[in-house]
Design an enzyme around this catalytic site. Structure first.
Site, PDB file in Angstrom:
ATOM      1  N   MET A 198      -7.877   2.402   9.276  1.00 56.34           N
ATOM      2  CA  MET A 198      -7.073   1.244   8.872  1.00 56.34           C
ATOM      3  C   MET A 198      -6.318   0.681  10.070  1.00 56.34           C
ATOM      4  O   MET A 198      -6.194   1.349  11.106  1.00 56.34           O
ATOM      5  CB  MET A 198      -6.141   1.614   7.728  1.00 56.34           C
ATOM      6  N   ARG A 214     -25.516  12.548  18.105  1.00 50.58           N
ATOM      7  CA  ARG A 214     -25.334  11.223  17.513  1.00 50.58           C
ATOM      8  C   ARG A 214     -24.099  10.516  18.050  1.00 50.58           C
ATOM      9  O   ARG A 214     -23.169  11.158  18.554  1.00 50.58           O
ATOM     10  CB  ARG A 214     -25.150  11.356  15.996  1.00 50.58           C
ATOM     11  N   GLY A 254       0.845  -1.205   0.000  1.00 57.53           N
ATOM     12  CA  GLY A 254       0.000   0.000   0.000  1.00 57.53           C
ATOM     13  C   GLY A 254       0.871   1.242   0.000  1.00 57.53           C
ATOM     14  O   GLY A 254       1.902   1.275   0.662  1.00 57.53           O
ATOM     15  N   ARG A 298      -4.746  -3.430  10.177  1.00 54.78           N
ATOM     16  CA  ARG A 298      -5.110  -4.829   9.965  1.00 54.78           C
ATOM     17  C   ARG A 298      -4.831  -5.684  11.200  1.00 54.78           C
ATOM     18  O   ARG A 298      -5.711  -6.352  11.716  1.00 54.78           O
ATOM     19  CB  ARG A 298      -4.300  -5.338   8.770  1.00 54.78           C
ATOM     20  N   GLU A 305     -10.038  -1.371  11.430  1.00 56.64           N
ATOM     21  CA  GLU A 305     -10.683  -2.325  10.502  1.00 56.64           C
ATOM     22  C   GLU A 305     -10.479  -3.784  10.913  1.00 56.64           C
ATOM     23  O   GLU A 305     -11.299  -4.650  10.608  1.00 56.64           O
ATOM     24  CB  GLU A 305     -10.138  -2.122   9.078  1.00 56.64           C
ATOM     25  N   HIS A 341      -9.051   4.892   2.254  1.00 58.80           N
ATOM     26  CA  HIS A 341      -7.793   5.311   1.625  1.00 58.80           C
ATOM     27  C   HIS A 341      -7.497   6.796   1.751  1.00 58.80           C
ATOM     28  O   HIS A 341      -6.395   7.228   1.392  1.00 58.80           O
ATOM     29  CB  HIS A 341      -7.773   4.849   0.164  1.00 58.80           C
ATOM     30  N   THR A 355       4.579   1.907   6.376  1.00 63.00           N
ATOM     31  CA  THR A 355       3.177   1.462   6.394  1.00 63.00           C
ATOM     32  C   THR A 355       2.436   2.395   7.335  1.00 63.00           C
ATOM     33  O   THR A 355       2.935   2.704   8.421  1.00 63.00           O
ATOM     34  CB  THR A 355       2.978   0.013   6.880  1.00 63.00           C
ATOM     35  N   ILE A 356       1.262   2.827   6.909  1.00 61.80           N
ATOM     36  CA  ILE A 356       0.520   3.700   7.809  1.00 61.80           C
ATOM     37  C   ILE A 356       0.111   2.930   9.063  1.00 61.80           C
ATOM     38  O   ILE A 356      -0.160   3.517  10.093  1.00 61.80           O
ATOM     39  CB  ILE A 356      -0.715   4.351   7.140  1.00 61.80           C
ATOM     40  N   ASP A 357       0.077   1.585   8.963  1.00 63.45           N
ATOM     41  CA  ASP A 357      -0.371   0.786  10.109  1.00 63.45           C
ATOM     42  C   ASP A 357       0.630   0.786  11.266  1.00 63.45           C
ATOM     43  O   ASP A 357       0.273   0.432  12.394  1.00 63.45           O
ATOM     44  CB  ASP A 357      -0.625  -0.669   9.680  1.00 63.45           C
TER      45      ASP A 357
HETATM   46  O1  F6P Z   1      -0.958  -0.746   3.899  1.00 66.27           O
HETATM   47  C1  F6P Z   1      -1.699  -1.412   4.881  1.00 66.27           C
HETATM   48  C2  F6P Z   1      -3.118  -1.080   4.718  1.00 66.27           C
HETATM   49  O2  F6P Z   1      -3.222   0.278   4.935  1.00 66.27           O
HETATM   50  C3  F6P Z   1      -4.084  -1.853   5.641  1.00 66.27           C
HETATM   51  O3  F6P Z   1      -4.393  -1.253   6.824  1.00 66.27           O
HETATM   52  C4  F6P Z   1      -5.307  -2.007   4.776  1.00 66.27           C
HETATM   53  O4  F6P Z   1      -6.034  -3.129   5.173  1.00 66.27           O
HETATM   54  C5  F6P Z   1      -4.725  -2.164   3.443  1.00 66.27           C
HETATM   55  O5  F6P Z   1      -3.561  -1.373   3.409  1.00 66.27           O
HETATM   56  C6  F6P Z   1      -5.622  -1.767   2.289  1.00 66.27           C
HETATM   57  O6  F6P Z   1      -4.938  -1.978   1.103  1.00 66.27           O
HETATM   58  P1  F6P Z   1      -5.464  -1.819  -0.371  1.00 66.27           P
HETATM   59  O7  F6P Z   1      -4.991  -0.474  -0.841  1.00 66.27           O
HETATM   60  O8  F6P Z   1      -4.822  -2.900  -1.135  1.00 66.27           O
HETATM   61  O9  F6P Z   1      -6.947  -1.886  -0.343  1.00 66.27           O
END
Ligand code: F6P
Length: 345
Positions: free
Chosen positions: A171, A164, A10, A173, A224, A275, A127-129
């Site tokens: 994101m 509300r 990603g 995983r 997510e 995204h 990785t943003i994660d």
């Molecule tokens: O790069 C990791 C990530 O940001 C995850 O958190 C997420 O599940 C995944 O990318 C989404 O990727 P893609 O762009 O392939 O949908």
């Protein structure tokens, strides 16, 4: 030395800053720099682009990656031997002395395999994660947290106006770094992360007691990859996987929206940031981190070190073993989550 560079997996803000740094440091050391397009796909298909000062100017603050990226896996099941042969041929055909792979667990996992197969490879963590071990932070994480924080700030005002519950799906995983850091920064009332199974009854009881104490709205941040306690509620998954076998996530927020509204009676809305978190200009922190890691990666390549990942430890940039960095994901520290929970009010 001729050094290859690629960005895989990603994308995230800060990749271009890293590419720029690699090119600057490389050129200053009389290297030639060759970019492979679209991650490992460019290596397999021999899609390349020479990188010069000119081709990397004005990219420091630009999001995405000028090299493109993909989730192509040269070692995908059934084509392992072919993949290795194609990478070997890309090395020899292009006269590479080293390859710098900028990526997360998957891209760097391929890099590690190549190192084990005798090819000179250096890894740069992105990785943003933020779930890569042995580095305090990965490129892209800081920008993603800032983006989510700004989104929560905006959602707060509309939540307040309408009384509300706002569910914000972010994101993450395997790890709840974005959810927790952005949740603290945005003043979340509940944060749900992959590391801790959640109980929907407890979440709803917490929201109800908060509203009974006079609060008229709430913010729930969910990663997510967060999982409900087994046998409680069902999260619809999309059932599609990439070449590394990762399921496409996204959608737990919708389940939460429905469950919270049905169980508490509070009007609830979900926002899936998706995204948006990976787009846009990198923060100053990510630009500096990417620049430092890019310079260090070239230094490692020039010193003929392979199978290493450059990393941020404290305030220093160091080299760590790729194998050790990839042994297990870096999960959220309990202490950080417990600090976040102090503010679940
Ligand atoms: O790069 C990791 C990530 O940001 C995850 O958190 C997420 O599940 C995944 O990318 C989404 O990727 P893609 O762009 O392939 O949908």
């Amino acid at each position: 030395m001729r050094i290859g560079v690629l960005t895989g997996g990603g994308d995230c803000p800060g990749l271009n800053a890293a590419i720029r740094a690699i090119v600057r440091r490389g050129l200053a050391n009389r290297c030639e720099l060759l970019g492979f397009l679209h991650g490992w796909a460019g290596v397999l298909r021999s899609e390349t682009r020479e990188l010069h000062l000119d081709s990397t100017k004005d990219i420091l603050g630009r999001g995405g990656t000028i090299l493109g990226t993909s989730r192509t896996n040269p070692f995908a099941k059934g084509r392992e031997q072919e993949g290795l042969a194609a990478v070997r041929s890309a090395f020899s055909k292009n006269g590479l002395g080293a390859l710098i792979a900028i990526g997360g667990e998957d891209t760097l996992g391929v890099a590690l395999q190549l190192h084990r197969d005798g090819l000179p490879v250096v890894g740069v963590p992105k990785t943003i994660d933020n779930d890569l071990a042995l580095t305090d932070v990965t490129i892209g994480f800081d920008t993603a947290v800032q983006t989510v924080c700004e989104a929560i700030d905006r959602l707060r005002t509309t939540a307040e106006s309408h009384n509300r519950v706002m569910v914000v799906e972010v994101m993450g995983r395997h790890a709840g770094w974005i959810a927790t850091q952005a949740g603290i920064a945005g003043g979340a009332d509940v944060i749900l992360v992959p590391e801790r199974e959640f109980d929907i009854d407890q979440v709803c009881a917490h929201l109800t007691s908060r509203h009974e104490r006079g609060r008229s709205f709430s913010i729930v941040v969910v990663a997510e990859g967060a999982k409900p306690r087994e046998g409680s509620i069902e999260v619809r998954q999309r059932g599609r996987s990439d070449e590394f076998g990762h399921e496409r996530l996204g959608g737990i927020g919708v389940t939460l929206e429905e469950e919270i509204e049905a169980r508490t009676g509070f009007e609830t809305r979900v926002t899936i940031l998706g995204h948006v978190q990976r787009g846009g200009a990198p923060t100053a922190f990510d630009r500096v981190l990417a620049s430092r890691l890019g310079v260090a990666a070239v230094d490692a390549a020039l010193a003929h070190r392979s199978g290493v990942m450059v990393a941020l430890r404290g305030t220093d940039i160091v080299e760590v073993s790729l194998a050790e960095a990839l042994a297990a994901p870096k999960l959220l520290h309990d202490r950080l989550y417990e600090t976040a929970a102090v503010f679940f009010g």
